[in-house]
Motif scaffolding. Sequence first.
Motif, PDB file in Angstrom:
ATOM      1  N   GLY A  64      -2.072   6.423  -2.277  1.00 50.41           N
ATOM      2  CA  GLY A  64      -1.060   6.126  -1.459  1.00 50.41           C
ATOM      3  C   GLY A  64      -0.356   4.862  -1.394  1.00 50.41           C
ATOM      4  O   GLY A  64       0.620   4.431  -0.326  1.00 50.41           O
ATOM      5  N   THR A  65      -0.100   4.284  -2.409  1.00 48.74           N
ATOM      6  CA  THR A  65       0.757   3.164  -2.698  1.00 48.74           C
ATOM      7  C   THR A  65       2.148   3.495  -3.305  1.00 48.74           C
ATOM      8  O   THR A  65       3.152   2.555  -3.373  1.00 48.74           O
ATOM      9  N   GLY A  66       2.486   4.678  -3.688  1.00 48.55           N
ATOM     10  CA  GLY A  66       3.685   5.065  -4.392  1.00 48.55           C
ATOM     11  C   GLY A  66       3.775   6.566  -4.265  1.00 48.55           C
ATOM     12  O   GLY A  66       2.786   7.365  -3.874  1.00 48.55           O
ATOM     13  N   VAL A  67       5.225   7.068  -4.377  1.00 52.42           N
ATOM     14  CA  VAL A  67       5.438   8.469  -4.424  1.00 52.42           C
ATOM     15  C   VAL A  67       6.589   8.634  -5.608  1.00 52.42           C
ATOM     16  O   VAL A  67       7.697   8.108  -5.415  1.00 52.42           O
ATOM     17  N   PRO A  68       5.957   9.184  -6.783  1.00 53.76           N
ATOM     18  CA  PRO A  68       6.862   9.278  -7.808  1.00 53.76           C
ATOM     19  C   PRO A  68       7.648  10.691  -7.910  1.00 53.76           C
ATOM     20  O   PRO A  68       6.927  11.901  -7.692  1.00 53.76           O
ATOM     21  N   ALA A  90       1.218  -2.957  10.245  1.00 55.30           N
ATOM     22  CA  ALA A  90       2.214  -3.544  10.918  1.00 55.30           C
ATOM     23  C   ALA A  90       3.551  -3.513  10.203  1.00 55.30           C
ATOM     24  O   ALA A  90       4.863  -3.559  11.079  1.00 55.30           O
ATOM     25  N   LEU A  91       3.409  -3.378   8.922  1.00 57.38           N
ATOM     26  CA  LEU A  91       4.903  -3.185   8.135  1.00 57.38           C
ATOM     27  C   LEU A  91       5.387  -1.912   8.173  1.00 57.38           C
ATOM     28  O   LEU A  91       6.796  -1.905   8.355  1.00 57.38           O
ATOM     29  N   GLN A  92       4.632  -1.001   7.768  1.00 55.01           N
ATOM     30  CA  GLN A  92       5.145   0.415   7.831  1.00 55.01           C
ATOM     31  C   GLN A  92       6.617   0.859   6.907  1.00 55.01           C
ATOM     32  O   GLN A  92       7.610   1.197   7.243  1.00 55.01           O
ATOM     33  N   TYR A 120      11.829  11.732   3.583  1.00 57.25           N
ATOM     34  CA  TYR A 120      10.382  11.968   3.760  1.00 57.25           C
ATOM     35  C   TYR A 120       9.585  10.906   3.985  1.00 57.25           C
ATOM     36  O   TYR A 120       8.705  11.186   4.582  1.00 57.25           O
ATOM     37  N   LEU A 121       9.977   9.831   3.642  1.00 55.69           N
ATOM     38  CA  LEU A 121       9.297   8.550   3.839  1.00 55.69           C
ATOM     39  C   LEU A 121       9.267   8.141   5.497  1.00 55.69           C
ATOM     40  O   LEU A 121       8.290   7.729   5.983  1.00 55.69           O
ATOM     41  N   LEU A 122      10.474   8.429   5.985  1.00 52.28           N
ATOM     42  CA  LEU A 122      10.629   8.154   7.584  1.00 52.28           C
ATOM     43  C   LEU A 122      10.038   9.246   8.387  1.00 52.28           C
ATOM     44  O   LEU A 122       9.244   8.807   9.352  1.00 52.28           O
ATOM     45  N   HIS A 128       8.556   3.052   8.905  1.00 51.68           N
ATOM     46  CA  HIS A 128       9.619   2.650   9.778  1.00 51.68           C
ATOM     47  C   HIS A 128      10.911   2.194   9.010  1.00 51.68           C
ATOM     48  O   HIS A 128      11.720   2.094   9.615  1.00 51.68           O
ATOM     49  N   ARG A 129      10.648   1.634   7.547  1.00 50.83           N
ATOM     50  CA  ARG A 129      11.775   1.130   6.974  1.00 50.83           C
ATOM     51  C   ARG A 129      11.550   1.157   5.368  1.00 50.83           C
ATOM     52  O   ARG A 129      10.545   1.463   4.867  1.00 50.83           O
ATOM     53  N   VAL A 130      12.772   1.514   5.016  1.00 51.52           N
ATOM     54  CA  VAL A 130      12.874   1.631   3.311  1.00 51.52           C
ATOM     55  C   VAL A 130      14.019   0.865   3.185  1.00 51.52           C
ATOM     56  O   VAL A 130      15.086   0.450   3.464  1.00 51.52           O
ATOM     57  N   GLU A 131      13.645   0.069   1.874  1.00 53.12           N
ATOM     58  CA  GLU A 131      14.473  -0.765   1.060  1.00 53.12           C
ATOM     59  C   GLU A 131      14.765  -0.394  -0.434  1.00 53.12           C
ATOM     60  O   GLU A 131      13.866  -0.090  -1.116  1.00 53.12           O
TER      61      GLU A 131
END
Length: 190
Positions: A64-68, A90-92, A120-122, A128-131
């Motif tokens: 659950g730490t990455g999605v390749p 709290a980060l999401q 997909y992530l949201l 909550h956030r993608v960077e």
Amino acid sequence: MRHGRVGLRVVRMGDAEALRALLQRNRDWLRRWEATHPGGGGAEPGSRSMRPTVRLLRRQLRQGTGVPFVMLYDEELVGQLSVSEVSGGALQSAQIGYWVSEHAAGRGITPAAVALATDYLLDDLGLHRVEICIRPENSASLRVVEKLGLRYEGRRAAYIHIDGAWRDHECFAVTREDVPEGLAARLSRE
């Protein structure tokens, strides 16, 4: 996941050789943007089997730490998009990095793939956030975040070791509130 002719799917062990060959053919195109180890050493991407790398990426997926993902154009594998630093609590949030083959660049593949991954992530993962962090010299990647309308958040000095030195990166982000209709829908309207 699909957006027009662009597809995005989780990397499979069977993709290892195709990724290795693609990286090898794109050495000169990608070298200036690839992460390097500050102490030196390490194999040049594409020079060895990608099976250990794919195994590591799939382990991150299970943890659950990455999605390749691999990026597809008309079902041809043309690049890779990796989601990393997936955080709950709290980060999401998560970070996206990507590369595309030179022969496929300029066709709108990367913006569509980033939009699919972000949605997909949201939506599916409930983040909550993608960077996305990009070297200021990487005009092609800067066009990707511009097309998608991501918010500029500032420069991170000496952020990642790239091509043999610590390099500054421009940081862009999007939150669920920024794109209630989804990033792929926003891209379709452009």
